[in-house]
Every structure is written in structure tokens, then in C-alpha cells.
Scaffold this motif. Structure first.
Motif, PDB file in Angstrom:
ATOM      1  N   GLY A 121       0.704  -1.289   0.020  1.00  0.00           N
ATOM      2  CA  GLY A 121      -0.046   0.051   0.137  1.00  0.00           C
ATOM      3  C   GLY A 121       0.749   1.257  -0.096  1.00  0.00           C
ATOM      4  O   GLY A 121       2.221   1.236  -0.002  1.00  0.00           O
ATOM      5  N   SER A 122       0.084   2.439   0.246  1.00  0.00           N
ATOM      6  CA  SER A 122       0.814   3.485   0.120  1.00  0.00           C
ATOM      7  C   SER A 122       1.801   3.974   1.184  1.00  0.00           C
ATOM      8  O   SER A 122       2.914   4.522   1.149  1.00  0.00           O
ATOM      9  CB  SER A 122      -0.195   4.711   0.057  1.00  0.00           C
ATOM     10  N   GLY A 123       1.627   3.285   2.250  1.00  0.00           N
ATOM     11  CA  GLY A 123       2.628   3.588   3.503  1.00  0.00           C
ATOM     12  C   GLY A 123       3.817   2.565   3.154  1.00  0.00           C
ATOM     13  O   GLY A 123       4.953   3.114   3.536  1.00  0.00           O
ATOM     14  N   THR A 124       3.555   1.465   2.750  1.00  0.00           N
ATOM     15  CA  THR A 124       4.810   0.789   2.135  1.00  0.00           C
ATOM     16  C   THR A 124       5.596   1.430   1.114  1.00  0.00           C
ATOM     17  O   THR A 124       6.952   1.513   0.986  1.00  0.00           O
ATOM     18  CB  THR A 124       4.552  -0.647   1.666  1.00  0.00           C
ATOM     19  N   GLN A 125       4.878   2.050   0.103  1.00  0.00           N
ATOM     20  CA  GLN A 125       5.421   2.818  -1.043  1.00  0.00           C
ATOM     21  C   GLN A 125       6.462   4.086  -0.288  1.00  0.00           C
ATOM     22  O   GLN A 125       7.536   4.169  -0.824  1.00  0.00           O
ATOM     23  CB  GLN A 125       4.605   3.115  -1.901  1.00  0.00           C
ATOM     24  N   ARG A 126       5.746   4.626   0.757  1.00  0.00           N
ATOM     25  CA  ARG A 126       6.433   5.634   1.179  1.00  0.00           C
ATOM     26  C   ARG A 126       7.789   5.125   1.974  1.00  0.00           C
ATOM     27  O   ARG A 126       8.753   5.957   1.870  1.00  0.00           O
ATOM     28  CB  ARG A 126       5.389   6.400   2.191  1.00  0.00           C
ATOM     29  N   ARG A 127       7.701   4.386   2.557  1.00  0.00           N
ATOM     30  CA  ARG A 127       8.843   3.638   3.562  1.00  0.00           C
ATOM     31  C   ARG A 127       9.774   3.146   2.563  1.00  0.00           C
ATOM     32  O   ARG A 127      11.184   3.407   2.741  1.00  0.00           O
ATOM     33  CB  ARG A 127       8.260   2.369   4.515  1.00  0.00           C
ATOM     34  N   LEU A 128       9.556   2.554   1.537  1.00  0.00           N
ATOM     35  CA  LEU A 128      10.501   2.145   0.546  1.00  0.00           C
ATOM     36  C   LEU A 128      11.351   3.232  -0.128  1.00  0.00           C
ATOM     37  O   LEU A 128      12.471   3.162  -0.410  1.00  0.00           O
ATOM     38  CB  LEU A 128       9.940   1.184  -0.415  1.00  0.00           C
ATOM     39  N   SER A 129      10.497   4.167  -0.459  1.00  0.00           N
ATOM     40  CA  SER A 129      11.007   5.397  -0.942  1.00  0.00           C
ATOM     41  C   SER A 129      12.053   6.196  -0.194  1.00  0.00           C
ATOM     42  O   SER A 129      13.195   6.427  -0.583  1.00  0.00           O
ATOM     43  CB  SER A 129       9.756   6.373  -1.497  1.00  0.00           C
ATOM     44  N   ALA A 130      11.724   6.327   0.945  1.00  0.00           N
ATOM     45  CA  ALA A 130      12.625   6.671   1.879  1.00  0.00           C
ATOM     46  C   ALA A 130      13.771   5.903   2.230  1.00  0.00           C
ATOM     47  O   ALA A 130      14.945   6.409   2.306  1.00  0.00           O
ATOM     48  CB  ALA A 130      11.901   7.298   3.312  1.00  0.00           C
ATOM     49  N   ALA A 131      13.510   4.543   2.194  1.00  0.00           N
ATOM     50  CA  ALA A 131      14.661   3.664   2.602  1.00  0.00           C
ATOM     51  C   ALA A 131      15.679   3.742   1.301  1.00  0.00           C
ATOM     52  O   ALA A 131      16.728   3.411   1.345  1.00  0.00           O
ATOM     53  CB  ALA A 131      14.149   2.263   2.842  1.00  0.00           C
ATOM     54  N   ALA A 132      15.083   3.835   0.154  1.00  0.00           N
ATOM     55  CA  ALA A 132      15.851   4.015  -0.956  1.00  0.00           C
ATOM     56  C   ALA A 132      16.672   5.146  -1.188  1.00  0.00           C
ATOM     57  O   ALA A 132      17.920   4.906  -1.585  1.00  0.00           O
ATOM     58  CB  ALA A 132      15.123   3.790  -2.463  1.00  0.00           C
ATOM     59  N   ARG A 133      16.217   6.231  -0.831  1.00  0.00           N
ATOM     60  CA  ARG A 133      17.109   7.515  -0.814  1.00  0.00           C
ATOM     61  C   ARG A 133      18.328   7.123   0.461  1.00  0.00           C
ATOM     62  O   ARG A 133      19.530   7.561  -0.008  1.00  0.00           O
ATOM     63  CB  ARG A 133      16.192   8.702  -0.298  1.00  0.00           C
ATOM     64  N   VAL A 134      17.981   6.494   1.291  1.00  0.00           N
ATOM     65  CA  VAL A 134      19.255   6.272   2.508  1.00  0.00           C
ATOM     66  C   VAL A 134      20.015   5.144   1.531  1.00  0.00           C
ATOM     67  O   VAL A 134      21.381   5.593   1.704  1.00  0.00           O
ATOM     68  CB  VAL A 134      18.577   5.596   3.670  1.00  0.00           C
ATOM     69  N   TRP A 135      19.742   4.210   0.918  1.00  0.00           N
ATOM     70  CA  TRP A 135      20.633   3.289   0.280  1.00  0.00           C
ATOM     71  C   TRP A 135      21.582   4.102  -0.806  1.00  0.00           C
ATOM     72  O   TRP A 135      22.598   3.765  -0.961  1.00  0.00           O
ATOM     73  CB  TRP A 135      19.746   2.133  -0.349  1.00  0.00           C
ATOM     74  N   LEU A 136      20.864   4.729  -1.545  1.00  0.00           N
ATOM     75  CA  LEU A 136      21.450   5.482  -2.674  1.00  0.00           C
ATOM     76  C   LEU A 136      22.509   6.208  -1.968  1.00  0.00           C
ATOM     77  O   LEU A 136      23.540   6.507  -2.571  1.00  0.00           O
ATOM     78  CB  LEU A 136      20.415   6.340  -3.325  1.00  0.00           C
ATOM     79  N   ALA A 137      22.259   7.171  -0.877  1.00  0.00           N
ATOM     80  CA  ALA A 137      23.125   7.894  -0.144  1.00  0.00           C
ATOM     81  C   ALA A 137      24.553   7.053   0.262  1.00  0.00           C
ATOM     82  O   ALA A 137      25.614   7.569   0.368  1.00  0.00           O
ATOM     83  CB  ALA A 137      22.769   8.683   0.903  1.00  0.00           C
ATOM     84  N   ARG A 138      24.481   5.958   0.798  1.00  0.00           N
ATOM     85  CA  ARG A 138      25.224   4.999   1.166  1.00  0.00           C
ATOM     86  C   ARG A 138      26.259   4.285  -0.127  1.00  0.00           C
ATOM     87  O   ARG A 138      27.120   3.847   0.174  1.00  0.00           O
ATOM     88  CB  ARG A 138      24.853   3.883   1.847  1.00  0.00           C
ATOM     89  N   HIS A 139      25.387   4.332  -1.151  1.00  0.00           N
ATOM     90  CA  HIS A 139      26.196   3.703  -2.411  1.00  0.00           C
ATOM     91  C   HIS A 139      26.314   4.599  -3.533  1.00  0.00           C
ATOM     92  O   HIS A 139      25.456   4.549  -4.491  1.00  0.00           O
ATOM     93  CB  HIS A 139      25.320   2.510  -2.831  1.00  0.00           C
ATOM     94  N   PRO A 140      27.061   5.693  -3.366  1.00  0.00           N
ATOM     95  CA  PRO A 140      27.025   6.624  -4.463  1.00  0.00           C
ATOM     96  C   PRO A 140      27.470   6.409  -5.701  1.00  0.00           C
ATOM     97  O   PRO A 140      27.066   7.050  -6.651  1.00  0.00           O
ATOM     98  CB  PRO A 140      27.975   8.015  -4.021  1.00  0.00           C
ATOM     99  N   ALA A 141      28.248   5.281  -5.818  1.00  0.00           N
ATOM    100  CA  ALA A 141      28.441   4.611  -7.309  1.00  0.00           C
ATOM    101  C   ALA A 141      27.072   4.458  -8.124  1.00  0.00           C
ATOM    102  O   ALA A 141      27.334   4.218  -9.401  1.00  0.00           O
ATOM    103  CB  ALA A 141      29.059   3.292  -6.921  1.00  0.00           C
ATOM    104  N   TYR A 142      26.096   4.241  -7.685  1.00  0.00           N
ATOM    105  CA  TYR A 142      24.738   4.079  -8.295  1.00  0.00           C
ATOM    106  C   TYR A 142      23.858   5.429  -8.513  1.00  0.00           C
ATOM    107  O   TYR A 142      22.860   5.053  -9.026  1.00  0.00           O
ATOM    108  CB  TYR A 142      24.169   2.995  -7.726  1.00  0.00           C
ATOM    109  N   VAL A 143      24.415   6.412  -8.086  1.00  0.00           N
ATOM    110  CA  VAL A 143      23.641   7.452  -8.317  1.00  0.00           C
ATOM    111  C   VAL A 143      23.267   7.819  -9.767  1.00  0.00           C
ATOM    112  O   VAL A 143      22.042   8.095 -10.132  1.00  0.00           O
ATOM    113  CB  VAL A 143      24.167   8.973  -7.794  1.00  0.00           C
TER     114      VAL A 143
END
Length: 130
Positions: free
Chosen positions: A80-102
Motif C-alpha cells: 500500500g501507500s505506506g509501504t511505498q513511502r517507506r521504501l522510497s525513503a529507504a531507497a534514498r538512504v541506500w543510494l546515499a550509502r552507495h554513491p556509485a549507483y547515483v
């Protein structure tokens, strides 16, 4: 209406559900590998929650939510929308931790695992939310 209390970590039903979930994630990871993806992370923990799988193929990083349910419709509706919001926020954190994939395309996928069927992969299941 009051929310039901969370089951204790020692609850046998919770342990069984966790085992089913981990098994579904393993099956989903293998299905993605057979489609040419490389698994970069499993059960990735962030301050916003856990990402089940992070996979890459060519220039696309897939943030994957795995749902094991009795049927595909139930699995799909569980994101649902809550899961989607959570995954979007988690993805931003993951991307910040892995700048090679920016520079890669970031996509949100769902893999639905139902009994006696090969996992169903829904690519680009939803768009990132703020």
C-alpha cells in the motif's frame, strides 16, 4: 479502534512467518538472478525500514519488495501507500550509502511469491514518493 498488540519475538507464529518471508526472499532473489540481475543487498536495514532486495541489471537498480501470500492479488494489494513511502525513503538512504549507483535508474519492483508457482516479478510497480 485500537491496534492489535505486536506478537512477541518468541511467538511461534511470528517465527514461522519470518521463516516463510526469508524463504520467499531467497526464491525471489534466485528468480531475479535467472533474469540477469545481480543482488546487491538482502534485508537492507535503514532508519526508515528494511528493503527486502536491492538488485541491479545494466544501468537500473531495483528496490524490491517481496510479498508471500496465498495469491498474487493479495500479495500485490499488500504493498500500500505506506509501504511505498517507506521504501522510497529507504531507497534514498541506500543510494546515499552507495554513491556509485547515483547515475543509475532507480526503480521500485514487487516480487509476488505464491504457493506452487514461480515468483512473479512486477517491474516498475510504483513511483517514488516524497
Amino acid at each position: 479502534m485500537a491496534k492489535a498488540p505486536e506478537p512477541s519475538p518468541a511467538d511461534p507464529r511470528r517465527r514461522a512467518a519470518e521463516r516463510r518471508g526469508h524463504g520467499a526472499e531467497t526464491l525471489a532473489a534466485w528468480a531475479l538472478r535467472l533474469k540477469g540481475y545481480r543482488i546487491l543487498g538482502r534485508r537492507v536495514k535503514t532508519p526508515h525500514g528494511e528493503i527486502d532486495l536491492v538488485a541491479v541489471r545494466r544501468d537500473t537498480v531495483a528496490i524490491v519488495e517481496v510479498k508471500a501470500r496465498a495469491d498474487a492479488d493479495t500479495a500485490l494489494s499488500a504493498v500500500g501507500s505506506g509501504t511505498q513511502r517507506r521504501l522510497s525513503a529507504a531507497a534514498r538512504v541506500w543510494l546515499a550509502r552507495h554513491p556509485a549507483y547515483v547515475g543509475h535508474t532507480i526503480r521500485f519492483d514487487i516480487v509476488m511469491v505464491v504457493p506452487r508457482r514461480w515468483p512473479s516479478h512486477l517491474a516498475n510497480a510504483f513511483a517514488a514518493t516524497d
